[in-house]
Scaffold this active site. Structure first.
Site, PDB file in Angstrom:
ATOM      1  CG  ASN A  48      59.401  45.416 100.532  1.00 21.76           C
ATOM      2  OD1 ASN A  48      58.786  46.765 100.223  1.00 21.76           O
ATOM      3  ND2 ASN A  48      60.918  45.475  99.827  1.00 21.76           N
ATOM      4  NE  ARG A  58      57.535  36.680  94.310  1.00 20.61           N
ATOM      5  CZ  ARG A  58      56.986  38.201  93.832  1.00 20.61           C
ATOM      6  NH1 ARG A  58      56.831  38.964  93.293  1.00 20.61           N
ATOM      7  NH2 ARG A  58      55.462  37.951  93.646  1.00 20.61           N
ATOM      8  CG  HIS A  61      65.756  40.908  92.649  1.00 19.55           C
ATOM      9  ND1 HIS A  61      64.296  40.111  92.459  1.00 19.55           N
ATOM     10  CD2 HIS A  61      65.970  40.302  91.171  1.00 19.55           C
ATOM     11  CE1 HIS A  61      63.353  40.111  92.303  1.00 19.55           C
ATOM     12  NE2 HIS A  61      64.218  39.801  91.314  1.00 19.55           N
ATOM     13  CE  LYS A  70      65.981  42.292  99.104  1.00 22.19           C
ATOM     14  NZ  LYS A  70      65.953  41.857  97.887  1.00 22.19           N
ATOM     15  CE1 TYR A 130      61.271  39.677  99.104  1.00 21.89           C
ATOM     16  CE2 TYR A 130      59.208  40.194  99.217  1.00 21.89           C
ATOM     17  CZ  TYR A 130      59.734  39.700  98.952  1.00 21.89           C
ATOM     18  OH  TYR A 130      59.368  38.968  97.772  1.00 21.89           O
ATOM     19  CG  ASP A 167      62.842  37.477  88.728  1.00 21.43           C
ATOM     20  OD1 ASP A 167      63.793  38.720  88.697  1.00 21.43           O
ATOM     21  OD2 ASP A 167      63.241  37.396  89.557  1.00 21.43           O
TER      22      ASP A 167
END
Length: 180
Positions: A48, A58, A61, A70, A130, A167
């Site tokens: 990504n 961001r 998560h 990741k 990522y 978020d």
């Protein structure tokens, strides 16, 4: 390639060897055998990329089912990248570690499954890659609120970050669904 353990076991700072000359540079971002030797055995199945402006945060998560490891790199710009242990059975539950990743230092951070991940853009903009060990499943994604006082991430800014609507609805550690 160097794999540096952080204060959270499993979270590793990856420092590739950079070969530069008057033409530019070359580096190896990923080598399966070297990653296995460095303690990162899972293969990556999805890449990504995001582009964000300064002040965008961001995260934090993770996926409660189909957890993802990741490998995060700033291809352009600079970010402060964070991993939070969200495994209730871990002695490090609720602890965090952060690293500055940039197109200057060319470092990457490996965040294993079982950790929440997020980053804050420090430069005027940043492009972030990522590599993920499992596919994205939005129905299993959870968001830990970025400023949970029990976690206490020390984000390197005095400004309110720019957050997505998702978020903004992140939950504190005491309320978010975590791994057992």
């Amino acid at each position: 390639m160097e794999f540096v353990e952080t204060d959270l076991p499993g979270v590793k700072l990856v420092k590739p060897k950079v070969f530069g000359d008057e033409r530019g540079f070359f580096l190896e971002l990923y080598h399966q055998g070297k990653f296995r030797e460095g303690g990162i055995p899972d293969p990556f199945v999805q890449d990504n990329m995001s582009r964000s402006q300064k002040g965008v945060l961001r995260g934090l998560h993770y996926q409660i089912q189909h957890p993802q490891g990741k490998l995060v790199m700033a291809l352009q710009g600079e970010i402060f990248d964070v991993a939070v242990d969200v495994r209730k059975s871990s002695p490090h539950f609720g602890k965090w570690v952060g690293a500055t990743l940039s197109s200057e230092n060319r470092h990457a951070l490996y965040v294993p499954p079982g950790f929440a991940h997020g980053f804050l853009v420090l430069s005027e903009s940043a492009e972030v890659l990522y590599k993920c060990t499992d596919l994205y499943h939005p129905e299993h994604e959870r968001s830990l609120i970025w400023n949970d006082s029990t976690v206490g991430v020390e984000w390197p800014t005095d400004l309110e970050p720019i957050l997505s609507a998702k978020d903004q609805k992140g939950l504190p550690l005491a309320e978010v669904e975590c791994f057992d």
